[in-house]
Design an enzyme around this catalytic site. Structure first.
Site, PDB file in Angstrom:
ATOM      1  CG  ASP A  98      -0.130  -0.199   2.525  1.00  0.00           C
ATOM      2  OD1 ASP A  98       1.093   0.034   2.531  1.00  0.00           O
ATOM      3  OD2 ASP A  98      -0.742  -0.599   3.531  1.00  0.00           O
ATOM      4  CD  GLU A 120       0.550  -6.445   3.285  1.00  0.00           C
ATOM      5  OE1 GLU A 120       0.464  -5.221   3.153  1.00  0.00           O
ATOM      6  OE2 GLU A 120       1.382  -6.978   4.038  1.00  0.00           O
ATOM      7  CD  GLU A 134       0.371   4.503   4.649  1.00  0.00           C
ATOM      8  OE1 GLU A 134      -0.578   5.159   5.134  1.00  0.00           O
ATOM      9  OE2 GLU A 134       1.567   4.802   4.836  1.00  0.00           O
ATOM     10  CG  HIS A 216       6.404   4.449   9.850  1.00  0.00           C
ATOM     11  ND1 HIS A 216       5.608   4.621   8.744  1.00  0.00           N
ATOM     12  CD2 HIS A 216       6.339   3.130  10.151  1.00  0.00           C
ATOM     13  CE1 HIS A 216       5.106   3.443   8.379  1.00  0.00           C
ATOM     14  NE2 HIS A 216       5.536   2.524   9.222  1.00  0.00           N
ATOM     15  NE  ARG A 218       3.512  11.040   3.944  1.00  0.00           N
ATOM     16  CZ  ARG A 218       4.671  10.491   3.624  1.00  0.00           C
ATOM     17  NH1 ARG A 218       4.988   9.303   4.085  1.00  0.00           N
ATOM     18  NH2 ARG A 218       5.536  11.127   2.866  1.00  0.00           N
ATOM     19  CG  HIS A 247      10.626   5.510   9.722  1.00  0.00           C
ATOM     20  ND1 HIS A 247      10.855   6.421   8.720  1.00  0.00           N
ATOM     21  CD2 HIS A 247       9.979   4.470   9.154  1.00  0.00           C
ATOM     22  CE1 HIS A 247      10.357   5.940   7.582  1.00  0.00           C
ATOM     23  NE2 HIS A 247       9.827   4.751   7.819  1.00  0.00           N
TER      24      HIS A 247
HETATM   25  C1  UD1 Z   1       6.732   5.014   3.561  1.00  0.00           C
HETATM   26  C2  UD1 Z   1       5.333   4.668   3.040  1.00  0.00           C
HETATM   27  C3  UD1 Z   1       4.514   3.988   4.122  1.00  0.00           C
HETATM   28  C4  UD1 Z   1       5.263   2.792   4.697  1.00  0.00           C
HETATM   29  C5  UD1 Z   1       6.636   3.248   5.184  1.00  0.00           C
HETATM   30  C6  UD1 Z   1       7.442   2.074   5.682  1.00  0.00           C
HETATM   31  C7  UD1 Z   1       4.225   6.138   1.434  1.00  0.00           C
HETATM   32  C8  UD1 Z   1       3.543   7.418   1.216  1.00  0.00           C
HETATM   33  N1  UD1 Z   1       4.643   5.894   2.682  1.00  0.00           N
HETATM   34  O1  UD1 Z   1       6.610   6.001   4.564  1.00  0.00           O
HETATM   35  O2  UD1 Z   1       3.282   3.540   3.578  1.00  0.00           O
HETATM   36  O3  UD1 Z   1       4.514   2.251   5.752  1.00  0.00           O
HETATM   37  O4  UD1 Z   1       7.344   3.857   4.096  1.00  0.00           O
HETATM   38  O5  UD1 Z   1       8.541   2.504   6.415  1.00  0.00           O
HETATM   39  O6  UD1 Z   1       4.398   5.362   0.536  1.00  0.00           O
HETATM   40  N2  UD1 Z   1      14.145   8.494   4.528  1.00  0.00           N
HETATM   41  C9  UD1 Z   1      15.528   8.376   4.472  1.00  0.00           C
HETATM   42  N3  UD1 Z   1      16.069   7.140   4.205  1.00  0.00           N
HETATM   43  C10 UD1 Z   1      15.316   6.036   4.011  1.00  0.00           C
HETATM   44  C11 UD1 Z   1      13.926   6.160   4.105  1.00  0.00           C
HETATM   45  C12 UD1 Z   1      13.360   7.395   4.353  1.00  0.00           C
HETATM   46  O7  UD1 Z   1      16.254   9.337   4.643  1.00  0.00           O
HETATM   47  O8  UD1 Z   1      15.878   4.954   3.773  1.00  0.00           O
HETATM   48  C13 UD1 Z   1      13.551   9.837   4.794  1.00  0.00           C
HETATM   49  C14 UD1 Z   1      13.678  10.764   3.570  1.00  0.00           C
HETATM   50  O9  UD1 Z   1      13.827  12.072   4.014  1.00  0.00           O
HETATM   51  C15 UD1 Z   1      12.314  10.589   2.897  1.00  0.00           C
HETATM   52  C16 UD1 Z   1      11.426  10.483   4.124  1.00  0.00           C
HETATM   53  O10 UD1 Z   1      12.156   9.688   5.053  1.00  0.00           O
HETATM   54  O11 UD1 Z   1      11.977  11.673   2.065  1.00  0.00           O
HETATM   55  C17 UD1 Z   1      10.052   9.922   3.898  1.00  0.00           C
HETATM   56  O12 UD1 Z   1      10.108   8.700   3.179  1.00  0.00           O
HETATM   57  P1  UD1 Z   1       8.743   8.185   2.447  1.00  0.00           P
HETATM   58  O13 UD1 Z   1       9.016   6.907   1.754  1.00  0.00           O
HETATM   59  O14 UD1 Z   1       8.164   9.283   1.649  1.00  0.00           O
HETATM   60  O15 UD1 Z   1       7.738   7.979   3.633  1.00  0.00           O
HETATM   61  P2  UD1 Z   1       7.787   7.035   4.889  1.00  0.00           P
HETATM   62  O16 UD1 Z   1       7.314   7.829   6.036  1.00  0.00           O
HETATM   63  O17 UD1 Z   1       9.084   6.361   4.952  1.00  0.00           O
HETATM   64  N1  UDP Z   2      11.939  -3.418  10.750  1.00  0.00           N
HETATM   65  C1  UDP Z   2      13.311  -3.551  10.532  1.00  0.00           C
HETATM   66  N2  UDP Z   2      14.151  -2.696  11.212  1.00  0.00           N
HETATM   67  C2  UDP Z   2      13.719  -1.733  12.060  1.00  0.00           C
HETATM   68  C3  UDP Z   2      12.320  -1.605  12.257  1.00  0.00           C
HETATM   69  C4  UDP Z   2      11.457  -2.467  11.576  1.00  0.00           C
HETATM   70  O1  UDP Z   2      13.749  -4.408   9.777  1.00  0.00           O
HETATM   71  O2  UDP Z   2      14.541  -0.997  12.627  1.00  0.00           O
HETATM   72  C5  UDP Z   2      11.015  -4.302   9.983  1.00  0.00           C
HETATM   73  C6  UDP Z   2       9.894  -4.961  10.754  1.00  0.00           C
HETATM   74  O3  UDP Z   2      10.283  -6.206  11.280  1.00  0.00           O
HETATM   75  C7  UDP Z   2       8.809  -5.103   9.684  1.00  0.00           C
HETATM   76  C8  UDP Z   2       9.041  -3.928   8.792  1.00  0.00           C
HETATM   77  O4  UDP Z   2      10.365  -3.472   9.039  1.00  0.00           O
HETATM   78  O5  UDP Z   2       8.982  -6.283   8.913  1.00  0.00           O
HETATM   79  C9  UDP Z   2       8.041  -2.849   9.075  1.00  0.00           C
HETATM   80  O6  UDP Z   2       8.398  -1.679   8.412  1.00  0.00           O
HETATM   81  P1  UDP Z   2       7.703  -0.291   8.717  1.00  0.00           P
HETATM   82  O7  UDP Z   2       7.196  -0.275  10.116  1.00  0.00           O
HETATM   83  O8  UDP Z   2       8.664   0.752   8.302  1.00  0.00           O
HETATM   84  O9  UDP Z   2       6.511  -0.256   7.668  1.00  0.00           O
HETATM   85  P2  UDP Z   2       4.997  -0.786   7.688  1.00  0.00           P
HETATM   86  O10 UDP Z   2       5.012  -2.243   7.935  1.00  0.00           O
HETATM   87  O11 UDP Z   2       4.253  -0.005   8.715  1.00  0.00           O
HETATM   88  O12 UDP Z   2       4.515  -0.431   6.303  1.00  0.00           O
END
Ligand code: UD1
Ligand code: UDP
Length: 376
Positions: A98, A120, A134, A216, A218, A247
């Site tokens: 999602d 999923e 999502e 994490h 939003r 995160h």
């Molecule tokens: C995203 C997904 C969310 C998912 C989550 C899992 C969307 C809109 N959101 O949220 O559904 O549950 O990932 O974790 O698709 N960043 C880094 N390094 C990384 C990852 C993120 O620096 O490896 C920072 C960057 O500034 C980036 C920001 O986090 O711009 C947001 O990342 P983004 O993928 O847009 O949203 P998440 O909150 O990570």
């Molecule tokens: N996870 C990980 N390292 C971390 C925190 C979480 O590998 O420091 C794993 C966790 O076991 C799960 C997945 O990341 O499988 C969940 O990711 P996240 O919470 O970012 O996204 P969501 O599942 O909410 O989309």
């Protein structure tokens, strides 16, 4: 002729949950040729998973930008995945879950007349704002998909309510359980590995009760200060250590470090690789999270989860009693955590290992359906 499969993903959880499908496709090389395409909506958090599982993407769109907007990710993914579709010419494109990568990649596939298989599929809260964005991402992906791999019977029923034809849906289990069991087996019984993992966090007193935290979402932005207040108070308990891999999203990171960096009993760290996180879950007495994936993993490990959200698209763990929705109000989080830590009966009622989300064979079932699917 072999079918060509393009597997597209972009964030940490999609990677963890697509790796079992990639492994299964490798084993089915008699029937499939496949390529992996990462959008790199996440970068460091994605690369941690790729490295652990030894996956080298065939296409890397490398599109993460600091604090990127949803419009930015969406447009870059549509454009990038569209180009990959035109070049690779897959018979089917697989997406997961999602995220914005999921939805935008599905739209790009649709524009290129490539059928989409949604792994999923069918999770719903029926509330567009929660989780945001999502819930809409998965509804829109579902509308664009030709094959729906539902993790549970409830997810299948959700799709049927939306008039998805039953012969397009397979109940497969969630691939996260395939990944979790694979990694948990590596840790289980390996005393040297356990010792090594513990020694990587020398400030943590592993003899205390570990409360593991992630967050994490939003829709929780602006509420992390309140969540941290509850954690600070919980950390005042002498029997507890709080372990919190934070995160990388700056909207999470900045408030959490500001509130908790110097609080005794709270251990903040960068996101840890999946093996280490699985170890943390195995060591935890209690997990506090708003994560989707963690809600699915904890029941398999018999770990109680307090879900810091008002709604969940994963009701199975709530119904079975391993997870409890506690919202994001500090008092409610604190009260629920203290109750579990103080009342052995309440704890025992939640700490039961079961597998509502899968048996470790989800990827195999997905590949079997792809093998038998005549429309591709
Ligand atoms: C995203 C997904 C969310 C998912 C989550 C899992 C969307 C809109 N959101 O949220 O559904 O549950 O990932 O974790 O698709 N960043 C880094 N390094 C990384 C990852 C993120 O620096 O490896 C920072 C960057 O500034 C980036 C920001 O986090 O711009 C947001 O990342 P983004 O993928 O847009 O949203 P998440 O909150 O990570
Ligand atoms: N996870 C990980 N390292 C971390 C925190 C979480 O590998 O420091 C794993 C966790 O076991 C799960 C997945 O990341 O499988 C969940 O990711 P996240 O919470 O970012 O996204 P969501 O599942 O909410 O989309």
């Amino acid at each position: 002729m072999k079918r060509k499969v393009l597997v597209v993903f972009g964030t940490r959880p999609e990677a963890i949950k697509m790796v079992p499908v990639i492994y299964a496709l490798k084993e089915a090389s008699d029937a499939f040729e496949f390529a992996t395409c990462v959008t790199a909506q996440h970068r460091e958090m994605l690369d941690q998973v790729l490295e652990l599982f030894g996956v080298t993407p065939d296409f890397d769109l490398n599109l993460m930008r600091a604090n990127q907007s949803l419009e930015q990710i969406t447009s870059l993914v549509i454009h990038g995945v569209g180009q990959v579709c035109a070049e690779y010419k897959p018979d089917v494109l697989l997406v997961h879950g999602d995220t914005t990568t999921t939805f935008a990649a599905s739209l790009a596939a649709f524009y290129n007349r490539v059928p989409v298989g949604h792994v999923e599929a069918g999770l719903r809260t029926w509330n567009k704002s929660s989780p945001w964005p999502e819930e809409m991402n998965r509804c829109l992906t579902g509308a664009l998909s030709s094959l729906h791999f539902a993790p549970t019977e409830q997810a299948r029923q959700n799709l049927i309510k939306e008039n998805v034809s039953e012969d397009r849906i397979d109940v497969t289990g969630n691939t996260v359980i395939d990944a979790l069991l694979h990694i948990a087996q590596r840790i289980d019984g390996d005393a040297r590995l356990t010792q090594k993992l513990e020694s990587e966090f020398p400030s943590v007193d592993w003899s205390k009760r570990i409360v593991l935290v992630t967050g994490h979402r939003r829709e929780n932005f602006g509420k992390f200060e309140g969540i941290c207040k509850a954690l600070e108070e919980l950390a005042g308990r002498p029997d507890v250590e709080i372990l919190y891999p934070v995160h990388l999203n700056p909207n999470v990171r900045i408030p959490v470090f500001k509130c908790l960096e110097n609080v005794p009993g709270v251990h903040l760290c960068d996101p840890v690789e999946y093996l280490t996180f699985t170890f943390f879950m195995m060591k935890a007495t209690l997990i506090l999270t708003d994560s989707g994936g963690v809600q699915e993993e904890a029941p398999s490990l018999g770990k109680p989860v307090l879900v810091m959200r008002d709604k969940t698209e994963r009701p199975e763990a709530i119904e079975k009693g391993t997870a409890l929705l506690v919202g994001v109000e500090p008092d409610s989080i604190l009260q629920a955590a203290n109750r579990l830590l103080d009342d052995p009966d309440a704890y025992a009622a939640m700490a039961k290992a079961h597998n509502p989300f899968g048996d470790g064979r989800a990827a195999h079932r997905i590949i079997t359906r792809l093998r038998n699917e005549e429309s591709l």
